[in-house]
Enzyme design. Structure first.
Site, PDB file in Angstrom:
ATOM      1  CG  HIS A 142      13.090  12.857  22.553  1.00  0.00           C
ATOM      2  ND1 HIS A 142      13.719  13.606  21.568  1.00  0.00           N
ATOM      3  CD2 HIS A 142      13.255  11.548  22.191  1.00  0.00           C
ATOM      4  CE1 HIS A 142      14.226  12.800  20.654  1.00  0.00           C
ATOM      5  NE2 HIS A 142      13.966  11.546  21.011  1.00  0.00           N
ATOM      6  CG  HIS A 168      14.074   8.234  22.147  1.00  0.00           C
ATOM      7  ND1 HIS A 168      13.433   8.435  20.950  1.00  0.00           N
ATOM      8  CD2 HIS A 168      13.211   7.511  22.910  1.00  0.00           C
ATOM      9  CE1 HIS A 168      12.237   7.861  20.983  1.00  0.00           C
ATOM     10  NE2 HIS A 168      12.080   7.291  22.166  1.00  0.00           N
ATOM     11  CG  ASP A 217      18.307  10.199  19.508  1.00  0.00           C
ATOM     12  OD1 ASP A 217      17.622  10.280  20.547  1.00  0.00           O
ATOM     13  OD2 ASP A 217      17.804  10.196  18.366  1.00  0.00           O
ATOM     14  CG  HIS A 239      10.693  11.103  17.477  1.00  0.00           C
ATOM     15  ND1 HIS A 239      10.936  10.080  16.589  1.00  0.00           N
ATOM     16  CD2 HIS A 239      11.593  10.958  18.487  1.00  0.00           C
ATOM     17  CE1 HIS A 239      11.942   9.355  17.028  1.00  0.00           C
ATOM     18  NE2 HIS A 239      12.354   9.850  18.181  1.00  0.00           N
ATOM     19  CB  CYS A 245      13.455  13.112  16.805  1.00  0.00           C
ATOM     20  SG  CYS A 245      15.174  12.619  17.078  1.00  0.00           S
ATOM     21  CE  LYS A 250      12.414  11.735  10.050  1.00  0.00           C
ATOM     22  NZ  LYS A 250      13.098  10.927  11.111  1.00  0.00           N
ATOM     23  CG  ASN A 287      12.424   4.541  16.757  1.00  0.00           C
ATOM     24  OD1 ASN A 287      11.506   3.723  16.743  1.00  0.00           O
ATOM     25  ND2 ASN A 287      13.150   4.790  17.833  1.00  0.00           N
ATOM     26  CG  HIS A 340      18.316  11.549  13.516  1.00  0.00           C
ATOM     27  ND1 HIS A 340      19.327  11.000  14.256  1.00  0.00           N
ATOM     28  CD2 HIS A 340      17.177  11.357  14.235  1.00  0.00           C
ATOM     29  CE1 HIS A 340      18.832  10.499  15.375  1.00  0.00           C
ATOM     30  NE2 HIS A 340      17.526  10.697  15.379  1.00  0.00           N
TER      31      HIS A 340
END
Length: 245
Positions: free
Chosen positions: A103, A105, A107, A166, A185, A188, A197, A227
């Site tokens: 996506h 973002h 990261d 997310h 993301c 989880k 976030n 993550h």
């Protein structure tokens, strides 16, 4: 752009946490490491420190076929992206021939400008492309709607958009020959006690998206979150549990 980082020929294998102890870990720097997940798949893990979250890891993926590598997500900064690319080229002796972000973002796309400077073929969901363009950020060369099928060596890379979670534009990547699902993301890790976030999240659509992904890939043996620790489809179930709270 000339790459400035050089590495000794010796790759240092280190022991890591118990959840990673079954895998080989390749230490690149104090902030980047690779975990060999299968014969042809690495998880690249980069560590970044922010005021809000402190020091935290972000995951991406590398798919290897022959002497070629396909990269999924970059680290959050161009400096770490440069280190990762140098290691892939100089130590693993692989040519990076493609890139796809999960996506928009940072990261996932923090090193996209460098990817483009190196003339690596880059692809993204049209929603990702549109958001990057709106925010005047570096753009991928190509974009797709709903799904993308790429032939890589003798195997396939399947990218699909199932809906917001997310982020509005997050996709999944499925490697059928490896039974690896890179969920990013939207999934989880099992130790997560919260959803992280939520600034761009759609918490109403997120569980619908996760359930669709879960049903679509019953053969997934590995699920890579954005993550934290890689696991199995239990990560999707755990995410649904967190969303239900």
């Amino acid at each position: 752009m000339r790459l400035k980082f050089f590495y000794a020929a010796l790759i240092i294998l280190i022991a890591n946490t118990a959840s990673k102890s079954q895998y080989d870990i390749y230490k690149i720097s104090t902030d980047i490491e690779l975990m060999k997940l299968t014969e042809n798949v690495f998880v690249h893990i980069s560590y970044f420190t922010s005021k809000e979250y402190g020091r935290f890891p972000s995951n991406g993926m590398i798919y290897v076929q022959g002497n070629e590598a396909f990269l999924f997500d970059t680290p959050m900064t161009e400096g770490m992206t440069e280190q990762l690319i140098s290691f892939i080229k100089d130590s693993l002796k692989l040519e990076i021939t493609g890139f796809i972000p999960n996506h928009w973002h940072d990261d996932c796309t923090g090193g996209l400008r460098m990817i483009n400077e190196l003339n690596i073929e880059s692809y993204s969901n049209i929603l990702t492309y549109d958001i990057l363009k709106e925010k005047n950020l570096p753009l991928t060369k190509y974009h797709f709607r709903d799904s993308l099928l790429l032939n890589f060596g003798k195997n396939k890379i399947i990218c699909k958009y199932f809906g917001a979670a997310h982020a509005a534009d997050n996709i999944i990547v499925w490697l059928p020959s490896e039974k690896v699902l890179f969920a990013g993301c939207m999934a989880k890790e099992l130790s997560s006690k919260g959803l992280g976030n939520l600034s761009d999240a759609d918490t109403k659509q997120w569980p619908v998206t996760i359930k669709t992904v879960f049903a679509e890939f019953p053969d997934a043996e590995y699920v890579i979150p954005g993550h934290g620790n890689t696991g199995s489809k239990e990560l999707l179930e755990h995410t649904l549990h967190l969303l239900a709270k």
